[in-house]
Write a protein that holds these residues in place. Structure first.
Motif, PDB file in Angstrom:
ATOM      1  N   GLU A  79      -5.141  -2.994 -13.239  1.00  0.00           N
ATOM      2  CA  GLU A  79      -4.763  -3.430 -11.895  1.00  0.00           C
ATOM      3  C   GLU A  79      -3.985  -2.354 -11.151  1.00  0.00           C
ATOM      4  OE1 GLU A  79      -2.790  -7.193 -12.325  1.00  0.00           O
ATOM      5  OE2 GLU A  79      -4.593  -8.137 -13.122  1.00  0.00           O
ATOM      6  N   THR A  80      -3.058  -1.685 -11.846  1.00  0.00           N
ATOM      7  CA  THR A  80      -2.298  -0.609 -11.198  1.00  0.00           C
ATOM      8  C   THR A  80      -2.197   0.592 -12.134  1.00  0.00           C
ATOM      9  OG1 THR A  80      -0.126  -1.348 -11.984  1.00  0.00           O
ATOM     10  CG2 THR A  80      -0.878  -2.229  -9.871  1.00  0.00           C
ATOM     11  N   ILE A  81      -2.138   1.750 -11.508  1.00  0.00           N
ATOM     12  CA  ILE A  81      -1.926   3.009 -12.223  1.00  0.00           C
ATOM     13  C   ILE A  81      -0.829   3.758 -11.494  1.00  0.00           C
ATOM     14  CG2 ILE A  81      -2.909   5.236 -12.876  1.00  0.00           C
ATOM     15  CD1 ILE A  81      -5.626   3.921 -12.920  1.00  0.00           C
ATOM     16  N   ARG A  82       0.174   4.164 -12.241  1.00  0.00           N
ATOM     17  CA  ARG A  82       1.229   5.025 -11.690  1.00  0.00           C
ATOM     18  C   ARG A  82       1.277   6.267 -12.551  1.00  0.00           C
ATOM     19  NH1 ARG A  82       6.768   2.058 -11.612  1.00  0.00           N
ATOM     20  NH2 ARG A  82       6.468   3.005 -13.613  1.00  0.00           N
ATOM     21  N   SER A  83       1.473   7.391 -11.925  1.00  0.00           N
ATOM     22  CA  SER A  83       1.534   8.651 -12.650  1.00  0.00           C
ATOM     23  C   SER A  83       2.812   9.378 -12.261  1.00  0.00           C
ATOM     24  CB  SER A  83       0.315   9.494 -12.290  1.00  0.00           C
ATOM     25  OG  SER A  83       0.347  10.718 -12.953  1.00  0.00           O
ATOM     26  N   GLN A  84       3.461   9.975 -13.248  1.00  0.00           N
ATOM     27  CA  GLN A  84       4.692  10.707 -12.977  1.00  0.00           C
ATOM     28  C   GLN A  84       4.818  11.860 -13.964  1.00  0.00           C
ATOM     29  OE1 GLN A  84       7.286   7.366 -13.378  1.00  0.00           O
ATOM     30  NE2 GLN A  84       7.541   7.606 -15.571  1.00  0.00           N
ATOM     31  N   PRO A  85       5.510  12.923 -13.558  1.00  0.00           N
ATOM     32  CA  PRO A  85       5.756  14.031 -14.490  1.00  0.00           C
ATOM     33  C   PRO A  85       6.506  13.530 -15.715  1.00  0.00           C
ATOM     34  CG  PRO A  85       6.377  14.648 -12.256  1.00  0.00           C
ATOM     35  CD  PRO A  85       6.102  13.164 -12.238  1.00  0.00           C
ATOM     36  N   TYR A  86       6.282  14.190 -16.841  1.00  0.00           N
ATOM     37  CA  TYR A  86       6.909  13.778 -18.090  1.00  0.00           C
ATOM     38  C   TYR A  86       7.533  15.000 -18.753  1.00  0.00           C
ATOM     39  CZ  TYR A  86       7.560  11.219 -22.442  1.00  0.00           C
ATOM     40  OH  TYR A  86       8.109  10.601 -23.536  1.00  0.00           O
ATOM     41  N   GLN A  87       8.755  14.867 -19.209  1.00  0.00           N
ATOM     42  CA  GLN A  87       9.464  15.959 -19.889  1.00  0.00           C
ATOM     43  C   GLN A  87       9.294  15.800 -21.399  1.00  0.00           C
ATOM     44  OE1 GLN A  87      11.038  18.509 -18.296  1.00  0.00           O
ATOM     45  NE2 GLN A  87      11.258  19.431 -20.316  1.00  0.00           N
ATOM     46  N   LEU A  88       8.684  16.774 -22.026  1.00  0.00           N
ATOM     47  CA  LEU A  88       8.441  16.738 -23.465  1.00  0.00           C
ATOM     48  C   LEU A  88       9.544  17.464 -24.226  1.00  0.00           C
ATOM     49  CD1 LEU A  88       4.667  17.624 -23.557  1.00  0.00           C
ATOM     50  CD2 LEU A  88       5.672  15.443 -24.219  1.00  0.00           C
ATOM     51  N   ASP A  89       9.893  16.924 -25.393  1.00  0.00           N
ATOM     52  CA  ASP A  89      10.804  17.617 -26.303  1.00  0.00           C
ATOM     53  C   ASP A  89      10.062  18.702 -27.059  1.00  0.00           C
ATOM     54  OD1 ASP A  89      12.900  15.965 -25.545  1.00  0.00           O
ATOM     55  OD2 ASP A  89      12.457  14.507 -27.124  1.00  0.00           O
ATOM     56  N   GLN A  90       8.807  18.399 -27.429  1.00  0.00           N
ATOM     57  CA  GLN A  90       7.971  19.388 -28.102  1.00  0.00           C
ATOM     58  C   GLN A  90       6.511  19.089 -27.779  1.00  0.00           C
ATOM     59  OE1 GLN A  90       9.015  18.907 -32.193  1.00  0.00           O
ATOM     60  NE2 GLN A  90       7.414  17.407 -32.570  1.00  0.00           N
ATOM     61  N   GLN A  91       5.685  20.103 -27.861  1.00  0.00           N
ATOM     62  CA  GLN A  91       4.266  20.002 -27.561  1.00  0.00           C
ATOM     63  C   GLN A  91       3.557  19.145 -28.619  1.00  0.00           C
ATOM     64  OE1 GLN A  91       2.638  21.388 -24.938  1.00  0.00           O
ATOM     65  NE2 GLN A  91       0.595  20.836 -25.606  1.00  0.00           N
ATOM     66  N   PRO A  92       2.870  18.057 -28.219  1.00  0.00           N
ATOM     67  CA  PRO A  92       2.141  17.265 -29.205  1.00  0.00           C
ATOM     68  C   PRO A  92       0.873  17.983 -29.656  1.00  0.00           C
ATOM     69  CG  PRO A  92       1.802  16.368 -27.016  1.00  0.00           C
ATOM     70  CD  PRO A  92       2.793  17.494 -26.881  1.00  0.00           C
ATOM     71  N   GLU A  93       0.439  17.677 -30.872  1.00  0.00           N
ATOM     72  CA  GLU A  93      -0.823  18.209 -31.374  1.00  0.00           C
ATOM     73  C   GLU A  93      -1.831  17.079 -31.403  1.00  0.00           C
ATOM     74  OE1 GLU A  93      -0.669  20.474 -34.952  1.00  0.00           O
ATOM     75  OE2 GLU A  93       1.301  21.286 -34.449  1.00  0.00           O
ATOM     76  N   GLY A  94      -2.940  17.243 -30.722  1.00  0.00           N
ATOM     77  CA  GLY A  94      -3.958  16.211 -30.695  1.00  0.00           C
ATOM     78  C   GLY A  94      -3.517  15.000 -29.886  1.00  0.00           C
ATOM     79  N   PHE A  95      -4.253  13.903 -30.069  1.00  0.00           N
ATOM     80  CA  PHE A  95      -3.948  12.674 -29.363  1.00  0.00           C
ATOM     81  C   PHE A  95      -3.780  11.562 -30.387  1.00  0.00           C
ATOM     82  CE2 PHE A  95      -4.441   8.928 -26.786  1.00  0.00           C
ATOM     83  CZ  PHE A  95      -3.811   9.296 -25.602  1.00  0.00           C
ATOM     84  N   SER A  96      -2.733  10.742 -30.226  1.00  0.00           N
ATOM     85  CA  SER A  96      -2.454   9.687 -31.194  1.00  0.00           C
ATOM     86  C   SER A  96      -2.179   8.354 -30.506  1.00  0.00           C
ATOM     87  CB  SER A  96      -1.257  10.071 -32.070  1.00  0.00           C
ATOM     88  OG  SER A  96      -0.084  10.196 -31.287  1.00  0.00           O
ATOM     89  N   ILE A  97      -2.227   7.296 -31.301  1.00  0.00           N
ATOM     90  CA  ILE A  97      -1.912   5.951 -30.849  1.00  0.00           C
ATOM     91  C   ILE A  97      -0.590   5.576 -31.484  1.00  0.00           C
ATOM     92  CG2 ILE A  97      -2.680   3.560 -30.746  1.00  0.00           C
ATOM     93  CD1 ILE A  97      -4.596   5.638 -29.396  1.00  0.00           C
ATOM     94  N   ARG A  98       0.350   5.146 -30.668  1.00  0.00           N
ATOM     95  CA  ARG A  98       1.687   4.772 -31.187  1.00  0.00           C
ATOM     96  C   ARG A  98       1.888   3.281 -31.091  1.00  0.00           C
ATOM     97  NH1 ARG A  98       5.817   9.423 -29.091  1.00  0.00           N
ATOM     98  NH2 ARG A  98       4.847  11.099 -30.246  1.00  0.00           N
TER      99      ARG A  98
END
Length: 89
Positions: A70-89
């Motif tokens: 129904e809605t999508i919001r996008s915003q910049p995100y500050q990472l602590d470290q670069q993730p490797e690959g894509f995961s489900i949390r």
């Protein structure tokens, strides 16, 4: 490289959402993760080229068949470290 959080709301309880988002992220060469917050909210953090982040946002608006975004919001995100690959949390 840029990091962005894409927040989705809607009918997101479908079982296909995690696999669908993960597949799209890999196709677009994005790293990051999906975190579901109940059946009506999800957060997708993605890292990659700006154009690919935009493509992911557009893809999310279409979603898999058993999901209604129904809605999508996008915003910049500050990472602590670069993730490797894509995961489900």
């Amino acid at each position: 490289m840029e990091a962005r959080e894409i927040l989705l709301t809607g009918r997101l309880g479908g079982d296909s959402l995690p696999a669908w988002v993960s597949h799209r992220a890999r196709l677009l060469n994005l790293a990051g993760w999906l975190s579901r917050q109940g059946s009506q909210r999800a957060s997708i953090v993605v890292v990659g080229a700006s154009a690919m982040l935009e493509a992911m946002e557009v893809s999310c608006s279409l979603g898999p068949a058993d999901v209604m975004v129904e809605t999508i919001r996008s915003q910049p995100y500050q990472l602590d470290q670069q993730p490797e690959g894509f995961s489900i949390r």
